[in-house]
Design a protein around this motif. Structure first.
Motif: not given
Length: 137
Positions: A7-9, A37-42, A64-69, A76-78
């Motif tokens: 989810c992103v904003a 956009a801004a990260l909400v959740s991954d 505040g975390q995202i998996e980058v393959r 990451m800010p969220h």
């Protein structure tokens, strides 16, 4: 409700990106973040209904975390507690001229579009889908 999606904003509204593992959820989220956009959740999103709106936030364990393959889990800010305006479904065939569709989550209907997340235009299409239904604030 815990929902398997990223989810992103975008412009103050949340966009859910749903699909199977490896479908490109985080990849599309990263490209939308690159466009402002801004990260909400991954990968997992907490959904709730509040005052007739569907609200998305991150579970505390992954906020505040995202998996980058290829790189792993990155901080990451969220944003949190964002109203949902759109669900992007990955893995479903994208129709040339689709009829409007919706999916009910927590008792609230959310517009749905099918996109191929790996098309170069996918982030732009996501933003256009928000505009198409007048969902931008």
């Amino acid at each position: 409700m815990l929902f398997h999606a990223s989810c992103v904003a975008v412009g103050g509204r949340a966009v859910l990106i749903a699909g199977d593992s490896g479908a490109g959820k985080s990849d599309l989220a990263l490209r939308l973040i690159d466009r402002g956009a801004a990260l909400v959740s991954d990968d997992q999103v907490v959904l709730s209904a509040e005052d007739g709106q569907l609200i998305a936030s991150a579970p505390a364990t992954i906020a505040g975390q995202i998996e980058v393959r290829g790189l792993g889990i990155m901080a990451m800010p969220h944003r949190t507690a964002m109203p949902v305006s759109l669900l992007i479904q990955l893995g479903a065939p994208a129709e040339r001229m689709p009829e409007p569709r919706a999916r009910t989550l927590c008792g609230i209907a959310v517009p749905v579009v099918a996109l191929d997340p790996f098309e170069p235009s996918a982030p732009i299409k996501a933003e256009l889908a928000l505009r198409q239904w007048g969902l931008e604030p």
